[in-house]
Design an enzyme around this catalytic site. Structure first.
Site, PDB file in Angstrom:
ATOM      1  N   THR A 215      -1.273  -4.633   0.505  1.00  0.00           N
ATOM      2  CA  THR A 215      -1.890  -4.939  -0.775  1.00  0.00           C
ATOM      3  C   THR A 215      -2.946  -6.028  -0.640  1.00  0.00           C
ATOM      4  OG1 THR A 215       0.070  -6.259  -1.176  1.00  0.00           O
ATOM      5  CG2 THR A 215      -0.098  -4.190  -2.358  1.00  0.00           C
ATOM      6  N   LYS A 217      -2.788  -9.104   1.254  1.00  0.00           N
ATOM      7  CA  LYS A 217      -2.404 -10.511   1.332  1.00  0.00           C
ATOM      8  C   LYS A 217      -3.206 -11.226   2.408  1.00  0.00           C
ATOM      9  CE  LYS A 217       1.917  -9.306   1.975  1.00  0.00           C
ATOM     10  NZ  LYS A 217       1.871  -7.856   1.709  1.00  0.00           N
ATOM     11  N   HIS A 354     -14.548   0.220  -0.451  1.00  0.00           N
ATOM     12  CA  HIS A 354     -14.433   0.958   0.799  1.00  0.00           C
ATOM     13  C   HIS A 354     -15.308   2.204   0.848  1.00  0.00           C
ATOM     14  CE1 HIS A 354     -11.506  -1.659   2.506  1.00  0.00           C
ATOM     15  NE2 HIS A 354     -10.791  -1.617   1.409  1.00  0.00           N
ATOM     16  N   GLU A 437       9.343  25.788  -5.350  1.00  0.00           N
ATOM     17  CA  GLU A 437       8.248  24.977  -5.888  1.00  0.00           C
ATOM     18  C   GLU A 437       7.855  25.453  -7.285  1.00  0.00           C
ATOM     19  OE1 GLU A 437       7.562  22.269  -4.566  1.00  0.00           O
ATOM     20  OE2 GLU A 437       8.513  22.603  -2.631  1.00  0.00           O
ATOM     21  N   ASP A 512      15.343  16.472  -2.964  1.00  0.00           N
ATOM     22  CA  ASP A 512      15.371  16.435  -4.428  1.00  0.00           C
ATOM     23  C   ASP A 512      16.687  15.832  -4.911  1.00  0.00           C
ATOM     24  OD1 ASP A 512      12.982  17.750  -4.358  1.00  0.00           O
ATOM     25  OD2 ASP A 512      13.856  19.741  -4.644  1.00  0.00           O
TER      26      ASP A 512
END
Ligand code: ADP
Ligand code: ZN
Length: 646
Positions: A215, A217, A354, A437, A512
């Site tokens: 993240t 740091k 980016h 699915e 699942d």
């Protein structure tokens, strides 16, 4: 390490020479047996004298008369003996048999000769020990560069000189506005300490930056150094934890000494939890004294320097909950800055950063907003990765610029791993996967609180082994029971569909089921959402190493029962729903088998629009912005409450 190689070469050479020395008889003596000695030398009467060497070998010297028998008198022979006593006895017997008078008996001398091999053997353990020690200290010194055994306690902090290396500025850190604001104080202090000291303020020594991996740091800490224009010393907490006692504290001492020399500067300790774990925790396993003394040394150093030394210590961790409270005391890491995964607005800004080096003809602003909507839960590092992957994918297809499709593929790749083209499913398996699915997709379609679907795929991929359905969850921090219920049902949809269509179930639903179980237990035992158990929360983030459950056996049974009831209820509900929509599942599954990947549009064409007012993040965030042309990007405040409505 050239020294080691050199040692090894020398060692090998020495060993080879020793072997040769050992096996080749000294001064070209010929090896014979006792019998050989007896019959061809002793009986012939050509032995002049014998020398017993080292009590185990006998060297035979010949008389000049040997020449007449075809043996050179210079030639010596050797043979081995078991012991001196038996040799003497046998020699005596032999001479008796030959009738040699006692005054003419063959003289025997005794000598000890130092064999190089044996000497070496004597010293071998010592040499080995010295060698090993030498090697370890060399290695321990690591990057410290040839400081030998004295370098082991040196900190391995890498120096980043502000002129050459810290080019990162706050503008390179997108989003994280609150964190930047907090940390700005350190920048101001480092730039102009006098303004604060004039008023008698004692400045904070350090801050802990906490947040999930990736993240930013490290990036933020570096940017702080970059903004303040001071050197940046970075070190990882795990580097203090070595196998030698006393190394950790000594490295800490050295790190701070270096920092003071370079003051004003910033020390960044990554993964501080490696040393900063609460002391005395996990004591059952035998606490790590070394770690504790390293932590103590860190505390001592932080207490020890005066604020006029202008050293700021920043530390990063993704486990702030396990840190020792002593670290957070005023005068140490008294600021705690939490950096969370970016929300949609933050992600868009990180994409902007980016995307800059990426060659693309798309409209950057629109693209970054769209990509942000497609990447819920991504960290800054993931986003960086997506941009890079997209460029790689485009390059693989020999494109001149990176297009939107490449980014979408890159996201898919980051989420689910590489397509596994080599994994070939049998037609039956493929059918099962398609119906599984389709079950997820259709269940989600008709459940009001389920996340909007993005696409369903039955192409095997790295992570989602056989197929997967991708959703567009909102950045959401609060979930209601209804939402959790719908989510459980949607997750169970795959297994239920298998049961309805094939009347049998496969192992494909394990993942699942695990998710559902987790949601259910969390509701009952953590979020107090169950009537019978009541509004109790048994979740304690600090109790990781606890083996005892924080509730009674009865409560445990109750929780288990209620969880089972909850999941069974969800299952029944899903069975009802999918039985009702059996035709729809069939349609979707058939299309999946045909196309392998289907999108939300395909679903809409098949089943019509979802019967709810559906506002995806995408609609809300991307389309809204497109309609009401926004002010230039960074100024627009994306997270204005509409997106992450809580
Ligand atoms: P952490 O130390 O939190 O694990 P890093 O600071 O090493 O994460 O971040 C890894 C990479 O992720 C950075 O080099 C950067 O490319 C990217 N990144 C993370 N957060 C951001 C951000 N807010 N803005 C821009 N890039 C980011
Ligand atoms: Zn599934």
């Amino acid at each position: 390490m050239p020294q080691i190689n050199m040692n090894m070469v020398l060692g090998t050479a020495f060993g080879t020479w020793l072997m040769w020395k050992m096996t080749s008889p000294a001064d070209n003596a010929r090896e014979v047996t006792w019998q050989g000695f007896r019959t061809s030398l002793l009986d012939k009467g050509i032995v002049d004298r014998l020398t017993v060497v080292n009590r185990n070998r006998v060297r035979v010297h010949l008389r000049p008369e040997a020449g007449s028998l075809g043996v050179s008198p210079q030639q010596t022979f050797v043979f081995s003996i078991g012991s001196i006593e038996s040799f003497e006895r046998k020699l005596e017997e032999a001479q008796n048999e030959l009738g040699i008078p006692s005054n003419e008996r063959i003289p025997v001398a005794y000598r000890d000769e130092i064999s190089i091999f044996q000497t070496a053997l004597h010293f071998a353990p010592t040499l080995l020990l010295i060698g090993v020690l030498y090697y370890i200290t060399k290695r321990g010194a690591g990057g410290a560069g040839g400081q030998g055994i004295f370098g082991i306690g040196k900190s391995r902090a890498k120096m980043f000189n502000q002129e050459t290396d810290v080019k990162v500025k706050f503008k390179n850190v997108a989003g994280a506005d609150e964190a930047k604001e907090e940390i700005m104080e350190f920048v101001k202090f480092l730039k102009n300490p006098a303004a604060y000291e004039r008023l008698g303020a004692r400045l904070p020594r350090g801050a802990i930056l906490s947040g999930p991996p990736g993240t930013g740091k490290t990036l933020l800490a570096k940017a702080t150094a970059g903004e303040a224009g001071v050197p940046f010393l970075s070190v990882s907490g795990s580097e203090f934890v070595e196998m030698f006692v006393g190394v950790g504290p000594s490295r800490v001492r050295d790190l701070f000494a270096t920092a003071k020399k370079n003051a004003p500067c910033i020390i960044f300790v990554d993964e501080i939890d490696a040393i900063g774990k609460a002391r005395g925790k996990g004591g059952h396993m035998g606490g790590n004294d070394e770690r504790e003394s390293t932590l103590n040394q860190l505390l001592v150093e932080m207490d020890g320097f005066n604020s006029d030394e202008h050293v700021v210590v920043l530390a990063g961790t993704n486990r702030p909950d396990v840190l020792d409270p002593a670290l957070m005391r005023p005068g140490r890491f008294d600021r705690h800055i939490a950096i969370d995964r970016p929300d949609i607005g933050g992600r868009a800004q990180i994409f902007m950063v980016h995307l800059k080096p990426i060659k693309t003809t798309e409209d950057m602003e629109r693209l970054s907003r769209k990509l942000a909507a497609l990447t819920p839960g991504f960290s800054g590092a993931d986003i960086h990765n997506v941009c890079n992957e997209a460029a790689l994918i485009a390059a693989r297809h020999h494109k001149d610029s990176v297009t939107e499709v490449d980014f979408e593929q890159a996201i898919e790749r980051v989420i689910a791993g590489l397509e596994k083209k080599s994994r070939v499913l049998s037609p039956e398996e493929k059918k099962t996967v398609a119906y599984h699915e389709a079950g997820h997709a259709v269940a989600g379609w008709y459940l009001q609180y389920a996340d909007p679907l993005l696409k369903v795929s039955i192409i095997p991929r790295g992570v989602a082994a056989l197929g997967y359905a991708q959703y567009l969850p909102k950045d959401q921090y609060l979930y209601s029971t209804k939402q959790l219920m719908d989510r459980m049902c949607m997750t169970l949809g795959g297994r239920v569909s298998e049961q309805i269509f094939f009347d049998t179930i496969t192992t494909g639903a394990q993942d699942d089921l695990q998710k559902v179980t987790k949601i259910a237990y969390a509701q009952v035992s953590t979020y107090g959402m169950n009537e019978k158990v009541g509004p109790l929360s048994f979740h304690d983030p600090n109790s990781e190493q606890q083996f005892q459950k924080p509730f009674s056996e009865q409560t445990g049974t109750l929780i288990d029962d209620e969880v089972r009831k909850l999941v069974n209820g969800a299952y029944t509900r899903t069975v009802q729903l999918l039985t009702e929509k059996k035709g729809d599942v069939e349609k979707v599954a058939k299309l999946l088998l045909e196309k392998e990947v289907i999108t939300r549009e395909d679903m809409e064409n098949l089943l019509g629009r979802r019967p709810f007012v559906e506002k995806t993040v995408y609609d809300e965030y991307v389309r809204r912005k497109e309609v009401s042309s926004p002010p230039p990007f960074p100024e627009s405040k994306p997270n204005d409450g509409e997106v992450n409505s809580t």
